[in-house]
Design a protein around this motif. Sequence first.
Motif, short mmCIF file in Angstrom:
data_model
loop_
_atom_site.label_atom_id
_atom_site.label_comp_id
_atom_site.label_asym_id
_atom_site.label_seq_id
_atom_site.Cartn_x
_atom_site.Cartn_y
_atom_site.Cartn_z
N GLU A 1 0.84 -1.19 0.00
CA GLU A 1 0.00 0.00 0.00
C GLU A 1 0.88 1.24 0.00
OE1 GLU A 1 -2.56 2.64 -0.43
OE2 GLU A 1 -3.36 0.60 -0.34
N ARG A 2 0.57 2.15 -0.89
CA ARG A 2 1.35 3.39 -1.00
C ARG A 2 0.93 4.42 0.03
NH1 ARG A 2 0.62 7.71 -5.80
NH2 ARG A 2 -1.18 8.12 -4.47
N ASP A 3 -0.35 4.49 0.34
CA ASP A 3 -0.91 5.59 1.11
C ASP A 3 -1.37 5.13 2.49
OD1 ASP A 3 -2.10 7.90 2.00
OD2 ASP A 3 -3.31 8.23 0.20
N ARG A 4 -0.59 5.45 3.50
CA ARG A 4 -0.93 5.07 4.88
C ARG A 4 -2.26 5.70 5.32
NH1 ARG A 4 2.18 3.39 9.36
NH2 ARG A 4 1.24 3.95 11.37
N ARG A 5 -2.59 6.86 4.74
CA ARG A 5 -3.83 7.54 5.11
C ARG A 5 -5.05 6.68 4.80
NH1 ARG A 5 -4.14 12.60 1.64
NH2 ARG A 5 -3.54 11.00 0.14
N ALA A 6 -4.95 5.86 3.76
CA ALA A 6 -6.09 5.01 3.40
C ALA A 6 -6.43 4.04 4.53
CB ALA A 6 -5.80 4.24 2.12
N LEU A 7 -5.40 3.48 5.16
CA LEU A 7 -5.64 2.57 6.28
C LEU A 7 -6.25 3.31 7.46
CD1 LEU A 7 -3.19 1.14 4.62
CD2 LEU A 7 -2.94 -0.20 6.70
N ALA A 8 -5.72 4.50 7.74
CA ALA A 8 -6.24 5.28 8.87
C ALA A 8 -7.71 5.64 8.65
CB ALA A 8 -5.40 6.54 9.06
N ALA A 9 -8.04 6.01 7.40
CA ALA A 9 -9.43 6.34 7.08
C ALA A 9 -10.30 5.08 7.10
CB ALA A 9 -9.52 7.02 5.73
N ALA A 10 -9.73 3.96 6.64
CA ALA A 10 -10.48 2.71 6.55
C ALA A 10 -10.92 2.20 7.92
CB ALA A 10 -9.65 1.65 5.85
N ARG A 11 -10.06 2.32 8.91
CA ARG A 11 -10.40 1.76 10.24
C ARG A 11 -11.67 2.38 10.81
NH1 ARG A 11 -9.79 3.95 14.87
NH2 ARG A 11 -9.39 1.96 15.91
N GLU A 12 -11.98 3.62 10.39
CA GLU A 12 -13.18 4.28 10.91
C GLU A 12 -14.46 3.74 10.29
OE1 GLU A 12 -12.75 6.26 13.43
OE2 GLU A 12 -10.57 6.03 13.21
N LEU A 13 -14.32 2.95 9.23
CA LEU A 13 -15.51 2.42 8.55
C LEU A 13 -16.09 1.19 9.24
CD1 LEU A 13 -14.37 2.61 4.81
CD2 LEU A 13 -15.74 4.28 6.06
N PHE A 14 -15.31 0.57 10.11
CA PHE A 14 -15.69 -0.74 10.63
C PHE A 14 -16.00 -0.66 12.12
CE2 PHE A 14 -12.79 -1.24 7.05
CZ PHE A 14 -13.64 -1.91 6.18
N PRO A 15 -16.90 -1.53 12.60
CA PRO A 15 -17.28 -1.51 14.01
C PRO A 15 -16.08 -1.70 14.92
CG PRO A 15 -18.75 -2.92 12.74
CD PRO A 15 -17.62 -2.56 11.84
N ALA A 16 -16.13 -1.04 16.08
CA ALA A 16 -15.06 -1.19 17.06
C ALA A 16 -14.91 -2.66 17.44
CB ALA A 16 -15.36 -0.34 18.29
N ASN A 17 -13.68 -3.10 17.55
CA ASN A 17 -13.34 -4.47 17.95
C ASN A 17 -13.71 -5.52 16.90
OD1 ASN A 17 -12.34 -3.57 20.48
ND2 ASN A 17 -14.45 -3.49 21.26
N SER A 18 -14.14 -5.11 15.72
CA SER A 18 -14.35 -6.08 14.65
C SER A 18 -13.00 -6.59 14.19
CB SER A 18 -15.10 -5.45 13.48
OG SER A 18 -14.31 -4.41 12.90
N ARG A 19 -12.99 -7.77 13.58
CA ARG A 19 -11.73 -8.31 13.09
C ARG A 19 -11.07 -7.36 12.10
NH1 ARG A 19 -12.11 -14.08 10.66
NH2 ARG A 19 -11.41 -14.82 12.70
N HIS A 20 -11.89 -6.75 11.24
CA HIS A 20 -11.36 -5.85 10.22
C HIS A 20 -10.63 -4.67 10.88
CE1 HIS A 20 -12.15 -4.87 5.76
NE2 HIS A 20 -11.13 -4.14 6.15
N GLN A 21 -11.27 -4.06 11.87
CA GLN A 21 -10.63 -2.92 12.53
C GLN A 21 -9.41 -3.36 13.33
OE1 GLN A 21 -12.00 -0.49 16.10
NE2 GLN A 21 -12.76 0.78 14.40
#
Length: 593
Positions: free
Chosen positions: A390-410
Motif C-alpha cells: 500500500e502506497r498511502d498510509r492515510r487510506a488505512l487510517a481512514a479505513a479503520r473508521e468504517l468498521f465496528p469497534a473491535n471487529s476483526r477488520h478494525q
Amino acid sequence: MQSLHFFKDYLIKKYGRPLHRLPINLPLSCPNREKNYGLGCIYCAEDGNRARHLRRDFSLEQQITEGIAYLQRRYNATPPYIAYFQSYTNTYAPVEQLRSYYYDTLKMADFKMVIIATRPDCLADDTLELLQELNSRYEVWVELGVQTSNDQTLERIRRGHYFAAVREAVAKLAACGIKCAAHIILGLPGETEKEFRQTAENIAVLPFSAVKLHQLLVLKNTPLAEIYRTPATAADVSPMNEYEYASAAAAFLKILPETWFVMRLTADADTKNIIAPKWWMRKGQFLEFFKDLFEKNSEEPDTPFHGVKTNDGSMTLYHPEFRQYFHALAGAKSEAFKKFVVPVRLETQLAAGKSVSLLDVGFGLGYNAIAAIETAEMVRSGKLQIITLERDRRALAAARELFPANSRHQQIIDVLLKRGSWHGEFSSITLALGDARQFVVRANMPQFNVVFLDGFSPDKNSELWTFDFIRQLSRLLAPDGVIATYSSAFPVRGAMFRCGLKVGETRPFGRRRGGTIASFDPDAIELPLPDKERAIILKSTAGVAYRDASLRGDATTIISRKQRTVSRLRAAGVSKEWICVCTDVPVDGGIWR
C-alpha cells in the motif's frame, strides 16, 4: 441557503402530499434549432429531453393516458397531478396555438399545477398574458433555461441569448405573479468553480423562487459528444463525478436565498445514451451522500476520503486524487469475495492443507486481504501468508473508521498500523508501505501462489497496470499460481498475454463485464477469453499495453507514452479494433514499445 428546502416539501405543505409530474411533449421546436439547421445547444439531445416513456408519435391524449399509467405503476400515484410541459421550448408558438395546447391538455386529467419549461427569449407579451390567465386557474411555474450567467459560455454552448435576457424574463414573470425556477447546468465547457459562483451570485439577486440544478451530461449524438471525442477539444469538457459535483452543487446552493426551493439536484437520462460521466451512485445513494456533505457546512469533507455505503451494506471510500471509489458500489465486501477470493479457489487450496502465499497489490481498505484471512480462519486448514502493498498510509487510517469497534477488520488494521504485521491461527499478513513497483524488483522475493492486483483503474493509476509491472508479477508467480483482478481492460489483458500468461475472465459482479484471471497453468483458468476477444487484444491497438520500463514513471508520462504508441500503430495501418497481423508480437521491441 443554509438548509436544503426541496420542492417536494413545498408541495406537501401546500397540498398535503407530494404531487407527481406528468410529462407532456408538445409538438413544438426551439428557435435555436431553426436558426442552426436543426441543431440546438451543444448538449441537447435530439428528443429535446422528452420523457423516456413517451413515444414521439403519441397524441396528447395518449401521452396523458400512458403518463398516468406510468406514474401509477412506478409511484402508485393518484390525482391530482402536475402538468409538466418539459421538452423543447414550450412557449415557442403563436399564443392561440399555445392556448389550445395548454387548455386541451389540462382538460384531460386532474391537474393542480402547471410547470412550463422555456427559454428567456421566448416570452412575448401576449404569451405572458396567457400565462397570467392560466395562473388564475392553476398554480403556474415557469422553468427558465438559464444554464449559466457567463456570456462567453452561452456563446460557446450555442445558447442563442445572453444573460441579459434572463434578467428581463424573470422580472416580467415576477410582475405577472408567476413563480419561476432557474435551470442551471454545472460543468459547462470552460467553466470552473469561479464561474459557478458567479452564476449563483447573479441569479441570487433575481426574483426566482427555485433552482433546478444538474451536472453536465455528454450524451450520444450531440455536438458536445463530438467535442468530447475530438483530442483537440476534449480538454474543454470535464464531466464531474459524484464527489466533484456534490462539492460544486453544495457551494452553489449556499449562495442562494434561504427562501428558494431545490427542484432537482441531478440530471436524468437513459444510461445507454450517457457517454460521460459514468456515475456509480444511484440517485438515492447520491442524495444521501449530498445531504451529508451539505449538512457539514463545508464544500470539502473533513478528510481526503469520504465514506459511502455500498449495496451490500459495507462501506467504501472515495479517493479525490484518483477521482474514484475504492470499490464498486454494488458491494465492497461482496466484490472482494466474488472477484478475488472465489476465482483463485482459495478455499479449495486451503482445504487441501496447502500453504498459500498471497501478494496483495493495493491493500486500500483491506477488503480483499481480510476476505482471504476470513476464508483461512473459516477453513481452519493449511496456512495463508499475505504480503500486502500500500502506497498511502492515510487510506488505512481512514479505513479503520468504517468498521465496528473491535471487529476483526478494525483490529487487523490497527495492528498493521502499529506493528506492520498481524498473525492469526491459520493466517498472517505483513504490510509493506511504499511504491509497489519498487517492492517487486527486490532480490530474494518468494514465489506467490496468488496475486491480487487491485489498483485504481488503468486510466487513473496506470503505474500498476503496465506490461513492465505485470511482467515482474509474473516472475514472482508460482508455476500454478494465479493473478486475479477486477479489471477487464484490453491493455491489461494484452500485457498479460505478452508476459506468456494464459488469460481468462471471472464472473461479472456489479458491472456488465467480469474481471480477469491469469496463470501460466491453463487448468487454473475456468473461463478462457473467447478467441475473438483474444484476437482483438493482440491484433489491434485496443490491446496496446502501458509501458514503464524504469518502473518509476508517473501516470501522465505512462498514459502519454501509450497514446504515442497507438498513434504510430494507427499511422502504420493497425486498426483500432481489428487487423490480421502476427499474434507473436515482440514484447520488448519494435513499434509495440
